[in-house]
Scaffold this active site. Sequence first.
Site, PDB file in Angstrom:
ATOM      1  N   TYR A 162      31.535  91.465  -0.193  1.00  0.00           N
ATOM      2  CA  TYR A 162      32.336  91.308  -0.728  1.00  0.00           C
ATOM      3  C   TYR A 162      33.528  92.597  -0.214  1.00  0.00           C
ATOM      4  O   TYR A 162      34.039  91.451  -0.409  1.00  0.00           O
ATOM      5  CB  TYR A 162      31.999  91.105  -2.210  1.00  0.00           C
ATOM      6  CG  TYR A 162      32.946  91.260  -3.210  1.00  0.00           C
ATOM      7  CD1 TYR A 162      34.341  90.293  -3.079  1.00  0.00           C
ATOM      8  CD2 TYR A 162      33.248  92.384  -4.054  1.00  0.00           C
ATOM      9  CE1 TYR A 162      35.342  89.938  -3.827  1.00  0.00           C
ATOM     10  CE2 TYR A 162      34.881  92.204  -4.626  1.00  0.00           C
ATOM     11  CZ  TYR A 162      35.156  91.158  -4.386  1.00  0.00           C
ATOM     12  OH  TYR A 162      36.842  90.940  -5.386  1.00  0.00           O
ATOM     13  N   TYR A 163      33.325  93.176  -0.437  1.00  0.00           N
ATOM     14  CA  TYR A 163      34.105  94.492  -0.226  1.00  0.00           C
ATOM     15  C   TYR A 163      34.221  94.392   1.322  1.00  0.00           C
ATOM     16  O   TYR A 163      35.404  94.988   2.071  1.00  0.00           O
ATOM     17  CB  TYR A 163      33.742  95.464  -0.864  1.00  0.00           C
ATOM     18  CG  TYR A 163      33.734  96.151  -2.166  1.00  0.00           C
ATOM     19  CD1 TYR A 163      35.484  95.611  -2.220  1.00  0.00           C
ATOM     20  CD2 TYR A 163      32.512  95.786  -3.018  1.00  0.00           C
ATOM     21  CE1 TYR A 163      35.570  95.901  -3.764  1.00  0.00           C
ATOM     22  CE2 TYR A 163      33.116  96.117  -4.274  1.00  0.00           C
ATOM     23  CZ  TYR A 163      34.137  95.965  -4.848  1.00  0.00           C
ATOM     24  OH  TYR A 163      34.292  96.085  -5.983  1.00  0.00           O
ATOM     25  N   ARG A 164      33.453  93.356   2.096  1.00  0.00           N
ATOM     26  CA  ARG A 164      34.243  93.816   3.708  1.00  0.00           C
ATOM     27  C   ARG A 164      35.722  92.864   3.734  1.00  0.00           C
ATOM     28  O   ARG A 164      36.961  92.714   4.520  1.00  0.00           O
ATOM     29  CB  ARG A 164      32.806  93.036   4.218  1.00  0.00           C
ATOM     30  CG  ARG A 164      32.037  93.924   4.750  1.00  0.00           C
ATOM     31  CD  ARG A 164      32.536  94.953   4.741  1.00  0.00           C
ATOM     32  NE  ARG A 164      32.929  95.818   6.522  1.00  0.00           N
ATOM     33  CZ  ARG A 164      31.649  95.613   7.178  1.00  0.00           C
ATOM     34  NH1 ARG A 164      30.363  95.223   6.911  1.00  0.00           N
ATOM     35  NH2 ARG A 164      32.186  95.692   8.662  1.00  0.00           N
TER      36      ARG A 164
END
Lengths: 311, 446
Positions: free
Chosen positions: B150-152
């Site tokens: 998700y944080y990519r």
Amino acid sequence: MSKQYLTLHTIDNAHPSDVFALAAKKTQLLSASGSSFIRVYDTTQPDFPLRQTIDGAHPLGIHHLVTAKEAEKAASAGFEGKVRIWRAGEDGEWEAVGDITDSNKPGSIWAIALSADGAYLASSSINGKINVWSLSEASMPQIRSYETKGSFGLCVDLSADGRFTASGHENGSIYIFNNDSGRLSHSVAGLVQPIRAVAFSPASKLVAAAGDARIIALYDVLSGEQIANFTGHGGWVLSLDWSDTGEYLLSGSHDSKAKIWRIETRSCVATHSHGDRPLWTARWLPKSTRSEMFALGGGNQAISFYREAAG
Amino acid sequence: MEAQDLEDILFGIPSSQDSLESCWNDDSDDDMLDVWDPFGTQSTHAPHSPSVEITWVISHIEKIFENIGAGLSEEDGELSIMLKTRSKKTRREPGISIEPRPSEPSGLRAIKFPGGTVQESWRFTVLVRILELIHSGLTDNTTISKRDLYYRDPDLFVKQSVVDRYVDDLACTFGVSRSLLNVTAAAKGLVAGNFVIYRTDGSSVKGLSEKDGLLVPTLHDTDIVDISSVRWVLVIEKEATFRSLLSSHQWGTLSLECLMLTAKGYPDLASRTFLRRIADGSPWTPMFALVDFDPDGIAIMSTYKHGSFRLAHENVTTCGTPSLSLPQLRWLGVQGHQLQQSLLMERSTNDGTVGGDQGVLRLTARDRTKACRMLEWEICAAGGPEPEWRRGLQTMLMLNVKAEMQILEELPGGLPKWLARELAAKQGGEADAEGLSTTSGQHRLR
């Protein structure tokens, strides 16, 4: 009675990694290490000058290197799994003869030994098999294969006359094979713990064995009986070498100590320290007109030469 | 996602495939070796050789990319990804992995680009991005948590549940468990020590707040990490050793000046990202690795330090993400000479272990093959950047022994005393560096 040995010379940074093996010739000392090359030092000069570097002998490093006592032959075994045979020309320069390839899988050979005349090579293996190869034929075929109980053969030796093969195994077994008959002569009551060095005496009458038990045991080759025990090493014994006359035994230990044992009195006559890293290899130099000399190599990456004190 | 990115993915494939082809060819002998061993640290109990399934998944993903590439090169080509939704299926238990099999036609849905709606185009983009991240995780041998994914690309994914849903849909489409995609539910690493994370919402996370350690937190760009009290960072291979240190009575003192992390084996992306942020904010803080004295221990240390060994020479990952390497990471132990100092000389009994020392074991055939393979790595080569690793591997092979870090706990004074001594020895020549660290204060990490 103790003996005095003096440090004659030290080659610092002989190799950029642990010196795993030293092998002597009459006028030379060959060294091998975790790096890919073999070095050849001239032992006739007081400063032991570097005579030759054999580059790229084994790319992943060299774990064993042996020479034939009376022939200009050497053999090396590398971590990539190959065994390479070398020959010295009349000028003393070494060159590759070929690789042992016959019916062995790469990486299956571990320790190696050469007969005095350089005609035979014995090898131990990870699966416990002990093989003997004929180097006098061009194809260097395997001529003997001995089965053991499958324990890793950590060390092997050939008697000077080529008649016997001895092997030491991780489970503590020691075997003596008769190369003439191709049979097992003796399965010697071992030391229970891994055997890391075996060596025949020059007259092929005795075999010395040692390892993690920190005890050096002497056996009679013909009867297979244990005739002596040398105790005193504080670490695993990694290497053994008989002096030319068979009077002394040189041993090297993981705790970086070398000891010299007098066979007649069964006592330790000298102890030397080689830095604070494992002492992988300890070798006598063939006796010349000078007094007895030996060389040590190990984890401190240096090679040190010692000489018996005159007197 | 930018069109540029998409093109990068699509046109980047031929080259990346070359490297994969070679990795495929290696595989016949890698099966037994497990050189990257992504499963040694996970709970997957695949009944079949995991590496075969991994290569199957990788090739499947590549096939999808190839199809997209083919679609792009056609005049009126349509881009689509077939996806199986899990609505009608019971959720597969993670950990039970079955043989990959062709998808059944029922329940299949084509996600197209450009689709009929903006929504569908976005869905397609999300899938391509997730496939790309999973693909790089698989070829890199890194485990990624759903949170990491998700944080990519939070702008694209919008919310965590989008990633969760599509990852599970993809696993279902491929007919494999999620863990075979190298995606885990959450960070597996644990961290403890004297650090504080200040979030923008006013909350804070204190490293000393939990006496059993915290799950490795995800650091946001806006978070401020205070590691001004941390004088050294210790990365530990095994959770058991991590916990044993936490429960030692010396931990009270040690914890005030250190940060300790374990990823329980091969590190996941979350742990590596966390360490990299610490290193970026405080490059002068020494970092040490404590791993088993065996080929896997060195391979684990290598993953922390250099990332995937196949890409070590590039020092970047395939998909252009920032490098997570930790060049300052140093090998604290267990090293060959420490065996000698501590144990080999002292005891001798005759049970199954070498020399009777608990934790000192013989190498298996797999260990030996793996150690020899590792000697071929560029970083372990003669003249390479890690001569001590080369030496360690060769020492293992010479003696045919390995040692678990538990042996250190059996020393007089146990692990804390050993740690204090080794750290003092390693830091002895670094008085200057330490002087710097005391002036460091708060660091706002990137």
